[in-house]
Design a protein around this motif. Structure first.
Motif, short mmCIF file in Angstrom:
data_model
loop_
_atom_site.label_atom_id
_atom_site.label_comp_id
_atom_site.label_asym_id
_atom_site.label_seq_id
_atom_site.Cartn_x
_atom_site.Cartn_y
_atom_site.Cartn_z
N UNK A 1 0.82 -1.21 0.00
CA UNK A 1 0.00 0.00 0.00
C UNK A 1 0.86 1.26 0.00
N UNK A 2 1.90 1.28 0.83
CA UNK A 2 2.71 2.48 0.98
C UNK A 2 3.95 2.49 0.10
N UNK A 3 4.34 1.33 -0.42
CA UNK A 3 5.52 1.26 -1.27
C UNK A 3 6.82 1.45 -0.52
N UNK A 4 6.86 1.12 0.77
CA UNK A 4 8.06 1.32 1.57
C UNK A 4 9.05 0.17 1.38
N UNK A 5 10.29 0.46 1.72
CA UNK A 5 11.34 -0.56 1.75
C UNK A 5 12.44 -0.08 2.69
N UNK A 6 13.42 -0.94 2.94
CA UNK A 6 14.56 -0.54 3.76
C UNK A 6 14.18 -0.24 5.19
N UNK A 7 14.78 0.81 5.78
CA UNK A 7 14.53 1.14 7.20
C UNK A 7 13.06 1.43 7.51
N UNK A 8 12.34 2.05 6.58
CA UNK A 8 10.92 2.33 6.82
C UNK A 8 10.13 1.04 6.97
N UNK A 9 10.42 0.05 6.14
CA UNK A 9 9.77 -1.24 6.22
C UNK A 9 10.10 -1.93 7.55
N UNK A 10 11.36 -1.87 7.94
CA UNK A 10 11.77 -2.48 9.20
C UNK A 10 11.05 -1.84 10.39
N UNK A 11 10.96 -0.50 10.37
CA UNK A 11 10.28 0.20 11.45
C UNK A 11 8.81 -0.19 11.52
N UNK A 12 8.18 -0.35 10.35
CA UNK A 12 6.77 -0.75 10.32
C UNK A 12 6.58 -2.12 10.95
N UNK A 13 7.48 -3.05 10.65
CA UNK A 13 7.38 -4.40 11.23
C UNK A 13 7.54 -4.36 12.74
N UNK A 14 8.47 -3.57 13.23
CA UNK A 14 8.68 -3.46 14.68
C UNK A 14 7.44 -2.89 15.36
N UNK A 15 6.91 -1.81 14.80
CA UNK A 15 5.71 -1.18 15.38
C UNK A 15 4.53 -2.16 15.36
N UNK A 16 4.39 -2.90 14.26
CA UNK A 16 3.29 -3.86 14.16
C UNK A 16 3.38 -4.95 15.22
N UNK A 17 4.57 -5.46 15.45
CA UNK A 17 4.74 -6.50 16.48
C UNK A 17 4.43 -5.98 17.87
#
Length: 357
Positions: A135-151
């Motif tokens: 949906x957002x087209x993120x990758x790299x550090x942004x993607x990693x941050x999203x996964x951490x926040x989701x968990x």
């Protein structure tokens, strides 16, 4: 008088004998724990070097050690230092984090099945990562941050749903399974609506892979692994006391709710950060704890040992995934294949224990 004195001497002798036996048992348990830790450490180091050595070309161990020592070796310094080494370091750290997080959950909840894979934490990280990719087209550090926040958000939601004035481990497990089912369904729905390229990228991430690892993943993963694992190791004794039940633990001075929340949040942070770096490498957090506790002996904290088992599983799976099949596979595929039979055997063993009980 003589009879009373003889009885006292006998009682004192029996107490001394029991104390000596307990002391000897503790000493043997400590020696076994130390031996297991050293053996797992040597095995992890061996797999680390082997993962660096094997590839399209097999490099001599001596040259690899020179590169690791900072020496420039023509033709190897770039291949080892920039291509293979980040992948292997991420695998080592992520496996350790998965193992520590898994066994911390299992020991605190007193249930071998209560790994983060089962109770929804991984599903929360997966959902936010897939949403960020498609949906957002993120990758790299942004993607990693999203996964951490989701968990972390998933853990908070599960704990909130399970809380009824007190903390129930059984309720937490059931709520976690329900939350995981809902989040997995949402992940599937997002995948169905994505375009082909994003679906492929998200699918690779969901499988769990070290292929895209680079040095940018290492600092955050290393820092979180150290900062979260050290308190979990320090709390291991208190968590072990809780196996006698919450009332007994409180009577022995353990702040049960505080310890439980601390363990949950630190474990979730570890798991989410590792997942953000490598994707959800399946069943590592589930397998590491039982294997480490079996090696370490009954009623012994196995936090470090479980972390080392996790590292060994990920590194061994990476070697197999790269070189055994005709085409390279993601690491998560290999760990899933390994974990299936072990999970079945573990369920059979637990069922037999319940029948015998």
């Amino acid at each position: 008088m003589n009879d009373a004195r003889s009885s006292n001497d006998t009682a004192n002798g029996t107490a001394s004998s029991v104390t000596a036996r307990l002391r000897d048992l503790r000493r043997r348990q400590r020696m076994r724990s130390l031996l297991v830790t050293l053996t797992l450490g040597i095995l992890a180091a061996t797999l680390f070097v082997a993962d660096l050595a094997f590839g399209h070309e097999i490099y001599p161990i001596g040259d690899i050690l020179k590169v690791l020592g900072g020496e420039f070796v023509p033709g190897l310094s770039f291949t080892i230092g920039e291509l293979r080494l980040p992948r292997v370091v991420v695998g080592l750290l992520a496996g350790f984090a998965f193992g520590v997080a898994g066994v911390s959950f299992q020991q605190m909840l007193r249930n071998t099945m209560a790994s983060p894979d089962i109770i929804g934490i991984t599903a929360g990280a997966n959902l936010t990562a897939v949403f960020a990719i498609i949906v957002l087209g993120w990758s790299g550090p942004s993607l990693s941050a999203a996964a951490v926040v989701g968990g972390i958000l998933t853990a908070l939601l599960t704990v909130r749903l399970a809380w009824r004035g007190t903390f129930s481990t059984g309720r937490l497990i059931l709520m976690g399974i329900g939350v995981a089912a809902a989040l997995n369904a949402a992940t599937s729905w997002i995948l169905v609506r994505g375009d082909q390229w994003n679906i492929q990228q998200a699918s690779r991430w969901l499988t769990g892979s070290l292929a895209s690892s680079d040095w940018s993943d290492v600092p955050a993963l290393a820092a979180v692994t150290v900062l979260a694992a050290v308190p979990l190791i320090a709390l291991a004794r208190q968590v072990d006391v809780m196996r006698f039940g919450d009332p007994m633990a409180r009577g022995l001075g353990v702040r049960v709710e505080s310890v439980q929340m601390t363990v949950i949040m630190l474990s979730v942070l570890l798991l989410s950060t590792a997942t953000a770096s490598s994707g959800p490498i399946s069943f590592v957090s589930f397998l590491s704890g039982p294997l480490a506790m079996w090696l370490n002996g009954p009623h012994r904290p196995a936090i470090v040992q479980s972390g080392l088992v996790g590292s060994c599983i990920v590194l061994a799976a990476d070697i197999v995934a790269q070189h055994i099949p005709p085409t390279q596979l993601p690491v998560g595929v290999v760990t899933s294949i390994i974990a299936g039979p072990i999970l079945i055997l573990l369920i059979i063993r637990l069922s037999r224990k319940q029948v015998l009980a």
